[in-house]
Design a protein around this motif. Sequence first.
Motif, short mmCIF file in Angstrom:
data_model
loop_
_atom_site.label_atom_id
_atom_site.label_comp_id
_atom_site.label_asym_id
_atom_site.label_seq_id
_atom_site.Cartn_x
_atom_site.Cartn_y
_atom_site.Cartn_z
N ALA A 87 0.83 -1.21 0.00
CA ALA A 87 0.00 0.00 0.00
C ALA A 87 0.86 1.26 0.00
O ALA A 87 0.62 2.18 -0.79
CB ALA A 87 -0.94 0.01 1.20
N ILE A 88 1.84 1.31 0.87
CA ILE A 88 2.69 2.50 0.93
C ILE A 88 3.44 2.61 -0.38
O ILE A 88 4.04 1.66 -0.86
CB ILE A 88 3.65 2.43 2.13
CG1 ILE A 88 2.85 2.51 3.43
CG2 ILE A 88 4.70 3.54 2.07
CD1 ILE A 88 3.67 2.38 4.69
N GLY A 89 3.36 3.79 -0.97
CA GLY A 89 4.00 4.02 -2.25
C GLY A 89 3.07 3.84 -3.44
O GLY A 89 3.43 4.19 -4.56
N ASN A 90 1.86 3.33 -3.21
CA ASN A 90 0.89 3.18 -4.29
C ASN A 90 0.28 4.56 -4.57
O ASN A 90 -0.44 5.10 -3.72
CB ASN A 90 -0.19 2.17 -3.91
CG ASN A 90 -1.23 1.98 -4.99
OD1 ASN A 90 -1.81 2.93 -5.48
ND2 ASN A 90 -1.47 0.74 -5.34
N PRO A 91 0.56 5.14 -5.74
CA PRO A 91 0.10 6.51 -6.01
C PRO A 91 -1.40 6.70 -5.88
O PRO A 91 -1.84 7.74 -5.37
CB PRO A 91 0.57 6.77 -7.45
CG PRO A 91 1.69 5.82 -7.67
CD PRO A 91 1.35 4.60 -6.86
N LEU A 92 -2.20 5.74 -6.32
CA LEU A 92 -3.65 5.91 -6.26
C LEU A 92 -4.16 5.92 -4.82
O LEU A 92 -5.03 6.71 -4.47
CB LEU A 92 -4.35 4.83 -7.08
CG LEU A 92 -5.85 5.02 -7.29
CD1 LEU A 92 -6.17 6.40 -7.88
CD2 LEU A 92 -6.39 3.92 -8.19
N ILE A 93 -3.58 5.07 -3.98
CA ILE A 93 -3.97 5.07 -2.57
C ILE A 93 -3.60 6.40 -1.92
O ILE A 93 -4.41 7.00 -1.21
CB ILE A 93 -3.34 3.88 -1.81
CG1 ILE A 93 -3.87 2.56 -2.36
CG2 ILE A 93 -3.63 4.00 -0.31
CD1 ILE A 93 -3.18 1.32 -1.80
N HIS A 94 -2.41 6.90 -2.21
CA HIS A 94 -1.99 8.19 -1.66
C HIS A 94 -2.87 9.33 -2.19
O HIS A 94 -3.21 10.25 -1.44
CB HIS A 94 -0.52 8.46 -1.96
CG HIS A 94 0.42 7.61 -1.17
ND1 HIS A 94 0.57 7.75 0.20
CD2 HIS A 94 1.23 6.59 -1.53
CE1 HIS A 94 1.46 6.87 0.63
NE2 HIS A 94 1.87 6.15 -0.40
N ASP A 112 0.97 16.26 2.00
CA ASP A 112 1.92 15.15 2.04
C ASP A 112 1.44 13.99 1.16
O ASP A 112 2.22 13.46 0.35
CB ASP A 112 2.11 14.69 3.49
CG ASP A 112 3.09 13.54 3.60
OD1 ASP A 112 4.25 13.71 3.16
OD2 ASP A 112 2.71 12.48 4.12
N GLU A 113 0.19 13.60 1.30
CA GLU A 113 -0.33 12.46 0.54
C GLU A 113 -0.44 12.79 -0.95
O GLU A 113 -0.11 11.96 -1.81
CB GLU A 113 -1.69 12.01 1.09
CG GLU A 113 -1.63 11.44 2.48
CD GLU A 113 -0.80 10.16 2.60
OE1 GLU A 113 -0.62 9.45 1.59
OE2 GLU A 113 -0.34 9.86 3.71
N LEU A 114 -0.90 13.99 -1.28
CA LEU A 114 -1.01 14.38 -2.68
C LEU A 114 0.37 14.45 -3.34
O LEU A 114 0.53 14.07 -4.50
CB LEU A 114 -1.75 15.71 -2.82
CG LEU A 114 -3.22 15.69 -2.41
CD1 LEU A 114 -3.80 17.10 -2.38
CD2 LEU A 114 -4.04 14.77 -3.33
N MET A 115 1.37 14.88 -2.58
CA MET A 115 2.73 14.93 -3.11
C MET A 115 3.26 13.51 -3.35
O MET A 115 3.95 13.26 -4.34
CB MET A 115 3.64 15.70 -2.15
CG MET A 115 5.00 16.00 -2.73
SD MET A 115 4.82 17.12 -4.13
CE MET A 115 6.42 16.93 -4.87
N ARG A 116 2.94 12.59 -2.46
CA ARG A 116 3.35 11.19 -2.66
C ARG A 116 2.73 10.63 -3.95
O ARG A 116 3.38 9.90 -4.70
CB ARG A 116 2.95 10.33 -1.47
CG ARG A 116 3.77 10.60 -0.22
CD ARG A 116 3.17 9.84 0.97
NE ARG A 116 3.77 10.27 2.21
CZ ARG A 116 4.77 9.65 2.82
NH1 ARG A 116 5.27 8.55 2.30
NH2 ARG A 116 5.25 10.11 3.95
N ALA A 117 1.46 10.96 -4.18
CA ALA A 117 0.80 10.52 -5.41
C ALA A 117 1.49 11.13 -6.63
O ALA A 117 1.77 10.42 -7.61
CB ALA A 117 -0.68 10.91 -5.37
#
Length: 143
Positions: A87-94, A112-117
Amino acid sequence: MSNDQLDDHIYAEIVKLCEKGDNYVEVDDYKEAINCYQQAFKLVPQPYQEWEASTWILFSLGEAYFFNQEFDKAQQALQDVMHCPNAIGNPLIHLRLGQVQFELGNFVKAKDELMRAYMGEGEEIFDGEDKKYFNYLKKEVQL
């Protein structure tokens, strides 16, 4: 049964329920989709965090809550999924978690989450999404 493979019967039932839920999402019947995903999740053995099936079930559940504008419930499901495999690193989940955090007014977490995506998939991850999320990210991090 090995620790990384669900019983075939349970797996088949989970897939059937999730496909049914996906069909409800396609016709914007999020309450029925949520019901299907919840039923599927109940079939996952404990601890749920050890099963890859939990990743896609909880993501689907969180997404259905998001589409139904039940942001608190979406946040819980999407935070729970982060403890599951891959899950961590999955752009759609982020992306979805970032959108939920934004809708709940948790802007630091949203950024933070949108930037990870964005880092995982680029600007394309925002295609087909409400422009406000990408515009917010652009403003916050000067993209």
